[in-house]
Design an enzyme around this catalytic site. Structure first.
Site, PDB file in Angstrom:
ATOM      1  CE1 TYR A 296      -3.658   2.572   0.722  1.00 30.76           C
ATOM      2  CE2 TYR A 296      -2.305   3.293   2.557  1.00 30.76           C
ATOM      3  CZ  TYR A 296      -3.382   3.487   1.709  1.00 30.76           C
ATOM      4  OH  TYR A 296      -4.176   4.597   1.858  1.00 30.76           O
TER       5      TYR A 296
ATOM      6  CG  ASP B   5       5.971   3.499   0.735  1.00 26.23           C
ATOM      7  OD1 ASP B   5       6.300   4.132   1.762  1.00 26.23           O
ATOM      8  OD2 ASP B   5       4.796   3.393   0.349  1.00 26.23           O
TER       9      ASP B   5
ATOM     10  CE  LYS C 161       2.395   4.896   8.235  1.00 26.57           C
ATOM     11  NZ  LYS C 161       1.040   4.769   8.650  1.00 26.57           N
TER      12      LYS C 161
HETATM   13  C1  LIG Z   1       3.951   2.094   3.314  1.00 24.53           C
HETATM   14  C2  LIG Z   1       2.974   3.226   3.232  1.00 24.53           C
HETATM   15  N1  LIG Z   1       3.027   4.077   2.212  1.00 24.53           N
HETATM   16  C3  LIG Z   1       2.201   5.118   2.112  1.00 24.53           C
HETATM   17  C4  LIG Z   1       1.228   5.337   3.054  1.00 24.53           C
HETATM   18  C5  LIG Z   1       0.331   6.513   2.915  1.00 24.53           C
HETATM   19  O1  LIG Z   1       0.597   7.432   3.938  1.00 24.53           O
HETATM   20  P1  LIG Z   1      -0.533   8.448   4.422  1.00 24.53           P
HETATM   21  O2  LIG Z   1      -1.577   7.651   5.124  1.00 24.53           O
HETATM   22  O3  LIG Z   1       0.219   9.374   5.325  1.00 24.53           O
HETATM   23  O4  LIG Z   1      -1.046   9.143   3.224  1.00 24.53           O
HETATM   24  C6  LIG Z   1       1.123   4.460   4.138  1.00 24.53           C
HETATM   25  C7  LIG Z   1       0.091   4.635   5.193  1.00 24.53           C
HETATM   26  O5  LIG Z   1      -0.986   5.001   5.042  1.00 24.53           O
HETATM   27  C8  LIG Z   1       2.015   3.386   4.230  1.00 24.53           C
HETATM   28  O6  LIG Z   1       1.954   2.525   5.248  1.00 24.53           O
HETATM   29  N1  LIG Z   2      -2.129   1.038   6.879  1.00 21.52           N
HETATM   30  C1  LIG Z   2      -2.480   2.411   6.900  1.00 21.52           C
HETATM   31  C2  LIG Z   2      -1.223   3.202   7.009  1.00 21.52           C
HETATM   32  O1  LIG Z   2      -0.178   2.759   7.302  1.00 21.52           O
HETATM   33  C3  LIG Z   2      -3.359   2.681   8.066  1.00 21.52           C
HETATM   34  C4  LIG Z   2      -3.722   4.116   8.198  1.00 21.52           C
HETATM   35  C5  LIG Z   2      -5.065   4.378   7.610  1.00 21.52           C
HETATM   36  O2  LIG Z   2      -5.361   3.927   6.517  1.00 21.52           O
HETATM   37  O3  LIG Z   2      -5.817   5.098   8.272  1.00 21.52           O
END
Ligand SMILES: Cc1ncc(COP(=O)(O)O)c(C=O)c1O
Ligand SMILES: N[C@H](C=O)CCC(=O)O
Length: 432
Positions: free
Chosen positions: A144, A239, A267
């Site tokens: 993701y 990522d 994060k």
């Molecule tokens: C590996 C990874 N990439 C991208 C994202 C997207 O980050 P955000 O939720 O801050 O948009 C997340 C988490 O949501 C993630 O865990």
């Molecule tokens: N897996 C997602 C981010 O790392 C969880 C956060 C979200 O979707 O609210």
């Protein structure tokens, strides 16, 4: 446990926001209960609006590696908040966070700050396309990378949790350049490069996937990605939104011994405030506007509060290198305890762990490991839901999905790990 105040707030929230939440997994719908509304956090603990306190293994989905309301982060924020919260102009705080990241991670020569992980990845891939003059990107099933259109294909996290294979609202044309491959499948990625190599701008990968549960990339797969991309003139994008400054101060890339061309962050680098960043080789990064032609911008990018919280967090991690040994030790202790308990209860399950990221897969295929999306997706999500509810009722706050990572902070103690394992023991005897 009484949850009446949370239930009341959730009823109200549902009239105000779709599903009552601002991000789907929070709604707890995959685990058959209502969410608890959090009032405050302190170290590894969070307290809800009904005064129930939980040991937190979500940690805001990873950022709170120092625990909640870390005194140094709070003091740094208090020091700047009265002086203005956003200027849309350069500040010294941006230099401070950028230089700490560049000092920490050898592959980072320049960085650009944005506001979320989604933005970081979306912008890094635009840069990769602009730099290589190619269109195609490769992503892995179950990884993701945020919710930008081109990446909502066979994605993990909420899409996997809620069984959404793609998303309405994403035109076919937008995903026609997104090639998907099986995570850790060397033959498949070789085939893709044989067929499309000259058109591939970038391969994007979560080095330790944390959005289909926790599934580490194998060492040989990591090296294969590096060599295939280098040979084809494509960029390798790590990522590290979850893994950056969590698995090691230098990130997951240091554990694999790989130098990606670009890396994405969020994060931990925001210390709990909204932030994102991407960075990498100077010659690539200098293709970004205003130095180069690839456009990207943001009203709140480099926000002084986010920069300050991120800098205070990274500084503390830098000053305490022992934290990473401690996180690894606690992660291994918890994982081993879980393995012992699933054996004791004869629960069909597997534990995957890398440092302070771990998860318990309720899989029938106990003899085979969970190494990719296909094996992760075969889990018994109903059993997970029962497990989740049992743990919550015992004061342990886990991610409300089989397909999310559990995180540890530097403040999770031995006795709290022990308390967690006692709750697991009691819950497994109840749900088996
Ligand atoms: C590996 C990874 N990439 C991208 C994202 C997207 O980050 P955000 O939720 O801050 O948009 C997340 C988490 O949501 C993630 O865990
Ligand atoms: N897996 C997602 C981010 O790392 C969880 C956060 C979200 O979707 O609210």
């Amino acid at each position: 446990m009484n949850h009446s105040a949370s239930q009341q707030l959730f009823q109200e929230a549902k009239t105000l926001m779709p599903g009552g939440v601002n991000s789907p997994v929070r709604a707890f719908s995959a685990v058959g209960t209502d969410p608890v509304f959090i009032r405050e956090g302190n170290g590894p603990l969070i307290t809800d609006v009904d005064n129930n306190t939980y040991l937190d293994y979500v940690l805001s989905w990873g950022p709170m590696i120092l625990g909640h309301a870390d005194p140094d982060v709070v003091a740094a924020l208090q020091n700047v908040i009265g002086k203005g919260t956003s200027f849309g102009a350069p500040t010294e705080a941006e230099n401070q966070l950028a230089s700490l990241m560049i000092e920490a991670v050898p592959s980072l020569e320049k960085v650009r700050m944005v506001n979320s992980g989604t933005e970081a990845v979306m912008s890094a891939l635009r840069l990769a396309r602009g730099y290589t003059n190619r269109s195609k990107i490769v992503k892995f099933n179950g990884n993701y990378h945020g919710h930008s259109d081109a990446l909502l294909v066979k994605a993990g996290s909420g899409l996997l949790t809620h069984g959404i294979p793609g998303s309405p609202g994403v035109p076919e044309g937008v995903v026609q350049y997104t090639l998907t491959a099986r995570f850790n499948d060397e033959a498949m990625i070789r085939d893709i490069f044989e067929t499309h190599g000259n058109d591939i701008a970038a391969v994007i990968v979560e080095p330790v996937a944390g959005n289909m549960g926790v599934v580490p990339m194998t060492q040989s797969f990591a090296h294969l990605l590096r060599s295939l991309t280098s040979q084809a003139g494509s960029l390798l994008v790590f990522d590290e939104v979850m893994t950056g400054f969590r698995l090691a101060f230098q990130g997951a890339q240091s554990l694999y011994g790989i130098t990606p061309d670009l890396s994405c962050y969020s994060k931990i680098i925001g210390g709990g405030l909204p932030v994102g960043a991407f960075g990498g080789r100077k010659d690539i990064m200098d293709h970004m506007a205003p130095e180069g032609p690839v456009y990207q911008a943001g009203t709140l990018s480099g926000n002084p509060l986010a920069m300050t919280a991120g800098h205070a967090t990274l500084k503390k991690l830098q000053e305490h290198p022992g934290y990473y040994d401690q996180l690894n030790r606690q992660g291994s202790r918890l994982a081993q305890g879980l393995r012992d308990l699933i054996k004791k209860h004869r629960t069909p399950a597997q534990v995957n762990q890398k440092g302070s990221m771990l998860c318990l897969f309720f899989t029938e295929f106990t003899e085979s490991e969970v190494t990719d999306f296909e094996s992760a997706a075969a889990c018994d999500t109903q059993r997970f839901a029962r497990f989740f509810r049992g743990m919550l009722s015992r004061g342990i706050y886990l991610p409300a999905s089989q397909f999310e990572a559990w995180f540890l902070s530097v403040l999770h103690t031995d006795s709290q790990i022990h308390q967690t394992l006692e709750a697991v023991d009691a819950t497994l005897s109840e749900i088996n």
